[in-house]
Design an enzyme around this catalytic site. Structure first.
Site, PDB file in Angstrom:
ATOM      1  N   CYS A 257     -21.023 -45.307 -53.748  1.00 56.73           N
ATOM      2  CA  CYS A 257     -20.876 -46.723 -54.252  1.00 56.73           C
ATOM      3  C   CYS A 257     -22.095 -46.922 -55.081  1.00 56.73           C
ATOM      4  CB  CYS A 257     -21.029 -47.814 -53.299  1.00 56.73           C
ATOM      5  SG  CYS A 257     -20.660 -49.389 -53.852  1.00 56.73           S
TER       6      CYS A 257
ATOM      7  N   CYS B  62      16.157 -36.794 -59.722  1.00 59.96           N
ATOM      8  CA  CYS B  62      16.245 -38.486 -60.462  1.00 59.96           C
ATOM      9  C   CYS B  62      15.850 -38.268 -61.851  1.00 59.96           C
ATOM     10  CB  CYS B  62      15.233 -39.177 -59.485  1.00 59.96           C
ATOM     11  SG  CYS B  62      13.631 -39.039 -59.258  1.00 59.96           S
TER      12      CYS B  62
ATOM     13  N   ASN C 121      18.413 -38.870 -54.621  1.00 58.02           N
ATOM     14  CA  ASN C 121      17.567 -37.809 -54.067  1.00 58.02           C
ATOM     15  C   ASN C 121      17.992 -36.441 -54.249  1.00 58.02           C
ATOM     16  OD1 ASN C 121      15.043 -38.316 -52.370  1.00 58.02           O
ATOM     17  ND2 ASN C 121      16.122 -36.869 -51.041  1.00 58.02           N
TER      18      ASN C 121
ATOM     19  N   TYR D 104      -8.248 -34.780 -51.952  1.00 55.61           N
ATOM     20  CA  TYR D 104      -7.974 -35.616 -52.859  1.00 55.61           C
ATOM     21  C   TYR D 104      -8.328 -35.349 -54.466  1.00 55.61           C
ATOM     22  CZ  TYR D 104      -5.655 -38.541 -49.483  1.00 55.61           C
ATOM     23  OH  TYR D 104      -4.761 -38.985 -48.223  1.00 55.61           O
TER      24      TYR D 104
ATOM     25  N   THR E  50      12.755 -40.273 -51.757  1.00 57.07           N
ATOM     26  CA  THR E  50      12.105 -40.241 -50.754  1.00 57.07           C
ATOM     27  C   THR E  50      12.786 -39.639 -49.452  1.00 57.07           C
ATOM     28  OG1 THR E  50      10.587 -41.742 -49.103  1.00 57.07           O
ATOM     29  CG2 THR E  50      12.687 -42.546 -50.342  1.00 57.07           C
TER      30      THR E  50
ATOM     31  N   CYS F 113     -15.136 -48.720 -51.120  1.00 60.55           N
ATOM     32  CA  CYS F 113     -16.635 -48.348 -50.577  1.00 60.55           C
ATOM     33  C   CYS F 113     -16.306 -48.600 -49.069  1.00 60.55           C
ATOM     34  CB  CYS F 113     -17.691 -49.336 -51.269  1.00 60.55           C
ATOM     35  SG  CYS F 113     -19.159 -48.980 -50.353  1.00 60.55           S
TER      36      CYS F 113
ATOM     37  N   CYS G 177     -25.941 -50.797 -52.312  1.00 59.21           N
ATOM     38  CA  CYS G 177     -25.083 -50.321 -51.485  1.00 59.21           C
ATOM     39  C   CYS G 177     -25.328 -48.821 -51.341  1.00 59.21           C
ATOM     40  CB  CYS G 177     -23.681 -50.712 -51.865  1.00 59.21           C
ATOM     41  SG  CYS G 177     -22.430 -50.225 -50.835  1.00 59.21           S
TER      42      CYS G 177
ATOM     43  N   HIS H  64       0.988 -48.152 -51.440  1.00 63.35           N
ATOM     44  CA  HIS H  64       0.170 -47.232 -50.581  1.00 63.35           C
ATOM     45  C   HIS H  64      -1.182 -46.995 -51.362  1.00 63.35           C
ATOM     46  CE1 HIS H  64       3.591 -45.328 -48.189  1.00 63.35           C
ATOM     47  NE2 HIS H  64       3.274 -46.571 -47.842  1.00 63.35           N
TER      48      HIS H  64
HETATM   49  C1  BV8 Z   1       1.384 -48.768 -40.892  1.00 66.81           C
HETATM   50  C2  BV8 Z   1      -0.948 -42.303 -49.096  1.00 66.81           C
HETATM   51  C3  BV8 Z   1       0.718 -50.395 -39.382  1.00 66.81           C
HETATM   52  C4  BV8 Z   1      -1.870 -41.413 -48.953  1.00 66.81           C
HETATM   53  C5  BV8 Z   1       1.038 -42.323 -47.425  1.00 66.81           C
HETATM   54  C6  BV8 Z   1       7.203 -48.183 -37.766  1.00 66.81           C
HETATM   55  C7  BV8 Z   1       6.677 -49.171 -38.533  1.00 66.81           C
HETATM   56  C8  BV8 Z   1       5.443 -49.160 -39.034  1.00 66.81           C
HETATM   57  C9  BV8 Z   1       4.565 -48.172 -38.927  1.00 66.81           C
HETATM   58  C10 BV8 Z   1       5.153 -47.000 -38.207  1.00 66.81           C
HETATM   59  C11 BV8 Z   1       6.588 -46.881 -37.716  1.00 66.81           C
HETATM   60  N1  BV8 Z   1       6.767 -45.809 -37.423  1.00 66.81           N
HETATM   61  C12 BV8 Z   1       5.623 -44.969 -37.603  1.00 66.81           C
HETATM   62  C13 BV8 Z   1       4.684 -45.667 -38.262  1.00 66.81           C
HETATM   63  C14 BV8 Z   1       3.310 -45.059 -38.516  1.00 66.81           C
HETATM   64  C15 BV8 Z   1       3.210 -44.295 -39.984  1.00 66.81           C
HETATM   65  C16 BV8 Z   1       4.560 -43.565 -40.237  1.00 66.81           C
HETATM   66  O1  BV8 Z   1       5.600 -44.007 -40.825  1.00 66.81           O
HETATM   67  N2  BV8 Z   1       4.578 -42.335 -39.711  1.00 66.81           N
HETATM   68  C17 BV8 Z   1       5.413 -41.617 -40.038  1.00 66.81           C
HETATM   69  C18 BV8 Z   1       5.050 -40.052 -40.321  1.00 66.81           C
HETATM   70  C19 BV8 Z   1       6.451 -41.389 -38.901  1.00 66.81           C
HETATM   71  N3  BV8 Z   1       3.373 -45.431 -40.885  1.00 66.81           N
HETATM   72  C20 BV8 Z   1       1.942 -45.949 -41.194  1.00 66.81           C
HETATM   73  O2  BV8 Z   1       0.954 -45.511 -40.533  1.00 66.81           O
HETATM   74  C21 BV8 Z   1       1.792 -46.918 -42.235  1.00 66.81           C
HETATM   75  N4  BV8 Z   1       1.035 -48.022 -41.725  1.00 66.81           N
HETATM   76  O3  BV8 Z   1       2.510 -48.410 -40.272  1.00 66.81           O
HETATM   77  O4  BV8 Z   1       0.438 -49.756 -40.427  1.00 66.81           O
HETATM   78  C22 BV8 Z   1       1.688 -51.699 -39.966  1.00 66.81           C
HETATM   79  C23 BV8 Z   1       2.634 -51.487 -40.455  1.00 66.81           C
HETATM   80  C24 BV8 Z   1       3.493 -52.861 -40.685  1.00 66.81           C
HETATM   81  C25 BV8 Z   1       3.076 -53.955 -40.061  1.00 66.81           C
HETATM   82  C26 BV8 Z   1       1.981 -54.132 -39.428  1.00 66.81           C
HETATM   83  C27 BV8 Z   1       1.330 -52.784 -39.130  1.00 66.81           C
HETATM   84  C28 BV8 Z   1       1.162 -46.301 -43.577  1.00 66.81           C
HETATM   85  C29 BV8 Z   1       1.827 -45.371 -44.180  1.00 66.81           C
HETATM   86  C30 BV8 Z   1       1.299 -45.012 -45.549  1.00 66.81           C
HETATM   87  C31 BV8 Z   1       0.659 -43.330 -45.432  1.00 66.81           C
HETATM   88  N5  BV8 Z   1      -0.021 -42.954 -46.835  1.00 66.81           N
HETATM   89  N6  BV8 Z   1       0.515 -42.013 -48.812  1.00 66.81           N
HETATM   90  C32 BV8 Z   1      -1.554 -40.166 -49.690  1.00 66.81           C
HETATM   91  O5  BV8 Z   1      -0.617 -40.082 -50.535  1.00 66.81           O
HETATM   92  O6  BV8 Z   1      -1.964 -39.118 -49.611  1.00 66.81           O
HETATM   93  S1  BV8 Z   1       2.502 -41.741 -47.323  1.00 66.81           S
HETATM   94  C33 BV8 Z   1       2.922 -40.555 -48.164  1.00 66.81           C
HETATM   95  O7  BV8 Z   1       4.025 -40.133 -47.586  1.00 66.81           O
HETATM   96  C34 BV8 Z   1       3.000 -40.595 -49.766  1.00 66.81           C
HETATM   97  O8  BV8 Z   1       2.925 -42.152 -49.951  1.00 66.81           O
HETATM   98  C35 BV8 Z   1       4.413 -40.204 -49.563  1.00 66.81           C
HETATM   99  O9  BV8 Z   1       5.280 -40.979 -50.626  1.00 66.81           O
HETATM  100  C36 BV8 Z   1       4.921 -40.319 -48.551  1.00 66.81           C
HETATM  101  C37 BV8 Z   1       5.765 -39.184 -48.091  1.00 66.81           C
HETATM  102  O10 BV8 Z   1       6.864 -39.516 -48.181  1.00 66.81           O
HETATM  103  P1  BV8 Z   1       7.888 -39.393 -49.367  1.00 66.81           P
HETATM  104  O11 BV8 Z   1       7.326 -39.964 -50.623  1.00 66.81           O
HETATM  105  O12 BV8 Z   1       9.156 -39.648 -48.959  1.00 66.81           O
HETATM  106  O13 BV8 Z   1       7.526 -37.758 -49.760  1.00 66.81           O
HETATM  107  P2  BV8 Z   1       8.292 -36.475 -49.274  1.00 66.81           P
HETATM  108  O14 BV8 Z   1       7.614 -35.146 -49.627  1.00 66.81           O
HETATM  109  O15 BV8 Z   1       8.381 -36.771 -47.761  1.00 66.81           O
HETATM  110  O16 BV8 Z   1       9.829 -36.587 -49.426  1.00 66.81           O
HETATM  111  C38 BV8 Z   1      10.011 -36.378 -51.078  1.00 66.81           C
HETATM  112  C39 BV8 Z   1      11.576 -36.517 -51.174  1.00 66.81           C
HETATM  113  O17 BV8 Z   1      11.946 -36.507 -52.559  1.00 66.81           O
HETATM  114  C40 BV8 Z   1      12.476 -35.270 -50.499  1.00 66.81           C
HETATM  115  O18 BV8 Z   1      13.478 -36.103 -49.858  1.00 66.81           O
HETATM  116  C41 BV8 Z   1      13.024 -34.666 -51.796  1.00 66.81           C
HETATM  117  O19 BV8 Z   1      14.441 -34.170 -51.259  1.00 66.81           O
HETATM  118  C42 BV8 Z   1      13.142 -35.637 -52.639  1.00 66.81           C
HETATM  119  N7  BV8 Z   1      12.895 -34.869 -54.150  1.00 66.81           N
HETATM  120  C43 BV8 Z   1      12.124 -34.104 -54.466  1.00 66.81           C
HETATM  121  N8  BV8 Z   1      12.146 -33.732 -55.829  1.00 66.81           N
HETATM  122  C44 BV8 Z   1      13.128 -34.887 -56.374  1.00 66.81           C
HETATM  123  C45 BV8 Z   1      13.380 -35.407 -55.138  1.00 66.81           C
HETATM  124  N9  BV8 Z   1      14.393 -36.606 -55.226  1.00 66.81           N
HETATM  125  C46 BV8 Z   1      14.661 -36.840 -56.474  1.00 66.81           C
HETATM  126  N10 BV8 Z   1      14.334 -36.208 -57.708  1.00 66.81           N
HETATM  127  C47 BV8 Z   1      13.619 -34.927 -57.710  1.00 66.81           C
HETATM  128  N11 BV8 Z   1      13.305 -34.388 -58.749  1.00 66.81           N
HETATM  129 ZN    ZN Z   2     -20.601 -50.437 -51.536  1.00 62.54          ZN
END
Ligand code: BV8
Ligand code: ZN
Length: 286
Positions: free
Chosen positions: A193, A277, A259, A63, A234, A151, A198, A143
């Site tokens: 923290c 984009c 995209n 990070y 995305t 903390c 703390c 996110h």
């Molecule tokens: C959760 C912060 C429980 C950290 C991130 C169904 C329902 C709910 C949850 C799940 C589910 N199925 C699975 C899950 C679990 C999980 C999940 O989705 N897993 C995946 C891998 C299958 N989800 C979770 O755990 C979420 N929480 O579920 O809680 C809940 C939920 C609802 C209700 C009750 C309980 C939490 C997910 C958050 C994870 N944290 N980020 C960090 O950044 O370090 S997500 C992380 O991934 C980033 O935010 C990032 O944005 C994301 C990656 O995705 P993209 O943004 O799409 O990036 P990527 O590189 O993949 O794609 C880029 C795209 O851009 C490409 O398509 C490319 O072609 C395009 N591109 C590139 N350049 C350009 C462009 N487009 C246009 N112009 C350009 N120039």
């Molecule tokens: Zn603290």
């Protein structure tokens, strides 16, 4: 099929669901093209509470590297177009029937709020204050934020743009890249923290996999009301964000995808604009 511009003219409640591709033109690596050592790790394997618990030194170096990139990054044309739509006057020019516009971003780089700040600085208009003041609540960083800490003891969250965030991380973004190995930073030297009595270990204030995104109820209500979902930069692989556009479609709304490549989200889209984009959004939305 109606032209996209006609849909823009008639839509009332518009959401944009943005991902890492929105910030690609600002030099922020998307999840798939992170540099150096971090290529070795699936970024998603580092973005988990388990990874942090097991090896906070490694997760903080990951990070810290991203914080250093983000601190030098500037909003690009796509961020500015979306920021402009949060200003009523501009929104009305492009979407005369619009009653609401909300940007739901998965990104933690803070570039969309930065674009809003930049825009506010440039707005001069004889219109009423309300007409030209961007609404900060029109951006939801579901996110969390890279330049903020949470903390692990007292749960205090605050913005933090210190570079480096602590002495022990200084320069690790270079060492790690060059030597392809990471340092073992002792817990006591990681960010701590400063709240009274703390001293707990700080973590980045971001939502990891398995954690519940911020403002989920608010987002769910906004998605329920939306009649147009615009998906930008995305892979539509991370839930619940990846499901919002199809929910709007299921409710009878329209969806558009901007995209670089084809993605899981564009199969059912009504409109698909392939390309960077930072070029396609200004063409269609400015
Ligand atoms: C959760 C912060 C429980 C950290 C991130 C169904 C329902 C709910 C949850 C799940 C589910 N199925 C699975 C899950 C679990 C999980 C999940 O989705 N897993 C995946 C891998 C299958 N989800 C979770 O755990 C979420 N929480 O579920 O809680 C809940 C939920 C609802 C209700 C009750 C309980 C939490 C997910 C958050 C994870 N944290 N980020 C960090 O950044 O370090 S997500 C992380 O991934 C980033 O935010 C990032 O944005 C994301 C990656 O995705 P993209 O943004 O799409 O990036 P990527 O590189 O993949 O794609 C880029 C795209 O851009 C490409 O398509 C490319 O072609 C395009 N591109 C590139 N350049 C350009 C462009 N487009 C246009 N112009 C350009 N120039
Ligand atoms: Zn603290």
């Amino acid at each position: 099929m109606q032209k996209f511009r006609e849909v823009l003219k008639s839509s009332k409640n518009i959401i944009v669901v943005a991902g890492a591709g929105l910030s690609a033109a600002s030099g922020i690596p998307t999840f798939r093209d992170g540099g150096g050592l971090w290529r070795k790790y699936e970024a998603t394997s580092l973005a988990t509470p388990e990874a942090f618990h097991e090896n906070p030194s490694r997760v903080w170096q990951f990070y810290h590297m991203r914080r250093e990139i983000v601190q030098k990054a500037k909003p690009n044309a796509a961020h500015m177009v979306l920021a402009a739509l949060s200003v009523k006057e501009t929104l009305r020019q492009i979407c005369p029937s619009a009653e609401s516009f909300t940007l739901i971003t998965q990104n933690i780089d803070g570039l969309s709020p930065k674009a809003l700040d930049q825009l506010t600085g440039t707005l001069t208009s004889k219109k009423t204050f309300e007409e030209v003041t961007p609404k900060p609540e029109s951006i939801i960083e579901m996110h969390g934020r890279l330049l903020a800490t949470l903390c692990t003891e007292c749960e205090h969250s605050e913005a933090n743009d210190d570079s480096p965030i602590c002495a022990a991380l200084k320069g690790t973004e270079v060492i790690v890249e060059k030597q392809e190995q990471e340092l073992e930073i002792p817990l006591s030297d990681l960010p701590r923290c400063t709240r009274p009595n703390c001293g707990g270990l700080l973590r980045p204030d971001v939502v990891w996999f398995g954690e519940v995104p911020y403002k989920l109820e608010e987002i769910d209500e906004i998605v329920r009301q939306a009649d147009l979902a615009i998906v930008v930069g995305t892979s539509s692989t991370v839930y619940p964000a990846a499901g919002y556009a199809s929910e709007v479609a299921d409710n009878g709304g329209k969806t558009a995808v901007f995209n670089l490549d084809r993605s899981a989200g564009d199969r059912k889209a009504n409109y698909l604009f392939l390309g960077p984009c930072s070029e396609t959004l200004p063409q269609m939305l400015a």
